[in-house]
Design a protein around this motif. Structure first.
Motif, PDB file in Angstrom:
ATOM      1  N   ILE A  29      50.053  38.017  34.840  1.00  0.00           N
ATOM      2  CA  ILE A  29      50.126  39.374  34.421  1.00  0.00           C
ATOM      3  C   ILE A  29      49.212  39.847  35.579  1.00  0.00           C
ATOM      4  CG2 ILE A  29      48.231  38.622  33.084  1.00  0.00           C
ATOM      5  CD1 ILE A  29      49.288  41.206  31.330  1.00  0.00           C
ATOM      6  N   SER A  30      49.485  41.058  35.929  1.00  0.00           N
ATOM      7  CA  SER A  30      48.828  41.574  37.092  1.00  0.00           C
ATOM      8  C   SER A  30      47.413  42.355  36.646  1.00  0.00           C
ATOM      9  CB  SER A  30      49.767  42.694  37.983  1.00  0.00           C
ATOM     10  OG  SER A  30      49.928  43.879  37.023  1.00  0.00           O
ATOM     11  N   GLY A  31      46.871  42.694  37.355  1.00  0.00           N
ATOM     12  CA  GLY A  31      45.437  43.247  37.268  1.00  0.00           C
ATOM     13  C   GLY A  31      45.622  44.715  36.774  1.00  0.00           C
ATOM     14  N   GLU A  32      46.746  45.161  37.347  1.00  0.00           N
ATOM     15  CA  GLU A  32      47.061  46.662  37.300  1.00  0.00           C
ATOM     16  C   GLU A  32      47.646  46.698  35.690  1.00  0.00           C
ATOM     17  OE1 GLU A  32      49.904  50.237  38.814  1.00  0.00           O
ATOM     18  OE2 GLU A  32      49.698  48.419  39.901  1.00  0.00           O
ATOM     19  N   GLU A  33      48.360  45.795  35.327  1.00  0.00           N
ATOM     20  CA  GLU A  33      48.897  45.926  33.920  1.00  0.00           C
ATOM     21  C   GLU A  33      47.891  45.687  33.070  1.00  0.00           C
ATOM     22  OE1 GLU A  33      52.189  43.634  31.063  1.00  0.00           O
ATOM     23  OE2 GLU A  33      52.384  43.371  33.257  1.00  0.00           O
ATOM     24  N   ILE A  34      46.895  44.881  33.268  1.00  0.00           N
ATOM     25  CA  ILE A  34      45.913  44.567  32.299  1.00  0.00           C
ATOM     26  C   ILE A  34      44.876  45.807  32.110  1.00  0.00           C
ATOM     27  CG2 ILE A  34      43.752  43.068  31.768  1.00  0.00           C
ATOM     28  CD1 ILE A  34      45.051  40.719  33.457  1.00  0.00           C
ATOM     29  N   SER A  35      44.655  46.376  33.332  1.00  0.00           N
ATOM     30  CA  SER A  35      44.050  47.539  33.221  1.00  0.00           C
ATOM     31  C   SER A  35      44.425  48.700  32.526  1.00  0.00           C
ATOM     32  CB  SER A  35      43.722  47.964  34.806  1.00  0.00           C
ATOM     33  OG  SER A  35      43.068  49.092  34.988  1.00  0.00           O
ATOM     34  N   GLN A  36      45.627  48.742  32.750  1.00  0.00           N
ATOM     35  CA  GLN A  36      46.536  49.865  31.902  1.00  0.00           C
ATOM     36  C   GLN A  36      46.509  49.509  30.455  1.00  0.00           C
ATOM     37  OE1 GLN A  36      50.510  50.299  33.912  1.00  0.00           O
ATOM     38  NE2 GLN A  36      49.803  51.575  35.515  1.00  0.00           N
ATOM     39  N   ARG A  37      46.770  48.288  30.057  1.00  0.00           N
ATOM     40  CA  ARG A  37      46.924  47.917  28.705  1.00  0.00           C
ATOM     41  C   ARG A  37      45.550  47.805  27.880  1.00  0.00           C
ATOM     42  NH1 ARG A  37      51.439  43.289  28.349  1.00  0.00           N
ATOM     43  NH2 ARG A  37      50.848  43.239  26.180  1.00  0.00           N
ATOM     44  N   LEU A  38      44.598  47.498  28.597  1.00  0.00           N
ATOM     45  CA  LEU A  38      43.340  47.408  27.907  1.00  0.00           C
ATOM     46  C   LEU A  38      42.288  48.638  28.158  1.00  0.00           C
ATOM     47  CD1 LEU A  38      42.409  43.786  28.520  1.00  0.00           C
ATOM     48  CD2 LEU A  38      43.686  44.761  26.563  1.00  0.00           C
ATOM     49  N   ILE A  88      41.574  29.939  34.974  1.00  0.00           N
ATOM     50  CA  ILE A  88      42.372  30.956  35.433  1.00  0.00           C
ATOM     51  C   ILE A  88      42.653  30.981  36.712  1.00  0.00           C
ATOM     52  CG2 ILE A  88      42.764  33.542  34.755  1.00  0.00           C
ATOM     53  CD1 ILE A  88      40.536  33.241  32.364  1.00  0.00           C
ATOM     54  N   GLU A  89      44.065  30.832  37.197  1.00  0.00           N
ATOM     55  CA  GLU A  89      44.320  31.454  38.492  1.00  0.00           C
ATOM     56  C   GLU A  89      44.488  32.643  38.820  1.00  0.00           C
ATOM     57  OE1 GLU A  89      47.185  27.994  40.347  1.00  0.00           O
ATOM     58  OE2 GLU A  89      48.489  29.836  39.938  1.00  0.00           O
ATOM     59  N   ALA A  90      44.005  32.993  40.204  1.00  0.00           N
ATOM     60  CA  ALA A  90      44.083  34.425  40.544  1.00  0.00           C
ATOM     61  C   ALA A  90      44.923  34.513  41.945  1.00  0.00           C
ATOM     62  CB  ALA A  90      42.788  35.063  40.863  1.00  0.00           C
ATOM     63  N   LYS A  91      45.992  34.859  41.790  1.00  0.00           N
ATOM     64  CA  LYS A  91      47.031  35.056  42.923  1.00  0.00           C
ATOM     65  C   LYS A  91      47.114  36.401  43.675  1.00  0.00           C
ATOM     66  CE  LYS A  91      51.321  32.792  44.204  1.00  0.00           C
ATOM     67  NZ  LYS A  91      52.457  32.079  43.779  1.00  0.00           N
ATOM     68  N   PRO A  92      47.023  36.724  44.851  1.00  0.00           N
ATOM     69  CA  PRO A  92      47.241  38.022  45.407  1.00  0.00           C
ATOM     70  C   PRO A  92      48.551  38.592  44.997  1.00  0.00           C
ATOM     71  CG  PRO A  92      46.145  36.555  47.159  1.00  0.00           C
ATOM     72  CD  PRO A  92      46.500  35.754  45.884  1.00  0.00           C
ATOM     73  N   LYS A  93      48.785  39.708  44.621  1.00  0.00           N
ATOM     74  CA  LYS A  93      50.233  40.393  44.474  1.00  0.00           C
ATOM     75  C   LYS A  93      50.730  40.011  43.304  1.00  0.00           C
ATOM     76  CE  LYS A  93      50.887  41.788  49.454  1.00  0.00           C
ATOM     77  NZ  LYS A  93      51.759  41.577  50.325  1.00  0.00           N
ATOM     78  N   ALA A  94      50.110  39.009  42.563  1.00  0.00           N
ATOM     79  CA  ALA A  94      50.921  38.326  41.352  1.00  0.00           C
ATOM     80  C   ALA A  94      50.067  38.531  40.203  1.00  0.00           C
ATOM     81  CB  ALA A  94      51.133  37.011  41.451  1.00  0.00           C
ATOM     82  N   GLY A  95      48.717  38.480  40.298  1.00  0.00           N
ATOM     83  CA  GLY A  95      47.749  38.673  39.254  1.00  0.00           C
ATOM     84  C   GLY A  95      47.087  37.260  38.750  1.00  0.00           C
TER      85      GLY A  95
END
Length: 324
Positions: free
Chosen positions: A21-30, A51-58
């Protein structure tokens, strides 16, 4: 949003299953900043979440530790009051003592104090309760029932029925109740309940119910003297169980039976208790402050006392240790 962000963040990660789940989606939803997300991701990692962090994936949740923290419990709750207010600490001397303090501060009915480990757990009659870390359910529930003081023993019996019902459904294990406050599997103790209260003759102010359940413990975590008399759900079931899932199920059964008790009284609880009690029809010894009484366990009085049929007639036992 502070700590309130953790529960919805973890919920989003869990809902994604194996995906990102992308950081942008989390940011918008929360409705929060990317910096806040990163901070809470790091906090979750420090508590054992991978928790795995992957560039462009989230972000992707790879591993969840076995914890009974509120963010793990909430997805398993279906109640309206019991378990809806939670205090959680990784390690405490006793949830019972802390729940008393919280009750005096005005904690709402149904409030739950949870921990991973007790360093000074208490059982009935001042006994020690062994609560090894991350192996069991160690919690205290606050209730404020509108009942007179002399009816308070009925709450221990109600709780024993609720836990039995929940654990039987979740584990398929043959759990039986031993009066007044133990649950057994094949004669060995798997759960104990400690009911303490504050009140006056005509009214209970609050009740704190300590509940200790051996869930995923192995024999090696107990002192030598407990091994012949104690067991766990994992030992009996041959597998481990999700503690948050069990707590959610217990809270659900407790709320259903407690609401019924306040509406219809003790009789329905007594009938259920007698259904789950393995000792009925058996010869038992009740060790009371006045000595020992032997007899056949016949059932419960309306007060919650145990009825024993002895050679001199039926005796009512209000408080004792039972050998069976």
């Amino acid at each position: 949003m502070g700590k309130n962000l953790r529960e919805p963040l973890l919920k989003l990660l869990i809902e994604q299953k194996e995906g990102y789940i992308s950081g942008e989606e989390i940011s918008q939803r929360l409705i929060c900043s990317r910096t806040a997300i990163w901070k809470h991701i790091n906090e979750l990692r420090s508590e054992g979440y991978q928790i795995e962090a992957k560039p462009k994936a989230g972000y992707r949740l790879v591993y969840r530790p076995d914890r009974v923290a509120p963010e793990e419990l909430i997805p398993h709750l279906s109640t309206t009051s019991i378990g809806r207010a939670v205090r959680y600490q990784r390690s405490v001397p006793s949830t019972q003592s802390l729940a008393h303090e919280w009750a005096k501060e005005g904690a709402q009915e149904g409030s739950l104090y949870l921990t991973e480990e007790q360093t000074a757990g208490r059982g009935r009659m001042g006994r020690i309760w062994h609560s090894p870390t991350h192996s069991g359910i160690w919690m205290s529930l606050i209730l404020r029932p509108p009942i007179p003081l002399n009816q308070s023993p009925q709450l221990t019996l109600l709780t024993s029925v609720a836990i039995t019902r929940a654990l039987r459904k979740q584990t398929n294990l043959p759990i039986q109740i031993k009066w007044p406050n133990d649950l057994l599997i094949h004669g060995k103790k798997v759960c104990g309940i400690l009911t303490e209260l504050r009140g006056e003759q005509d009214q209970v102010h609050y009740v704190v119910q300590g509940i200790g359940i051996n869930v995923n413990a192995t024999e090696s975590v107990w002192p030598e003297e407990l091994r012949p008399i104690a067991t766990s759900l994992a030992i009996e079931g041959g597998r481990t169980f999700s503690r948050p899932e069990l707590i959610g199920a217990i809270c659900g059964e407790l709320e259903t039976l407690y609401d019924g008790y306040l509406s219809y009284g003790f009789t329905p609880i007594r009938i259920l208790w007698e259904e789950y009690a393995g000792m009925l029809g058996q010869e038992v010894t009740a060790r009371t402050g006045q000595g020992s009484v032997k007899g056949i366990a016949k059932g419960l009085a309306e007060t919650g006392a145990l009825l024993l049929e002895t050679h001199t007639g039926v005796q009512t036992i209000f408080s004792s240790d039972i050998e069976w």
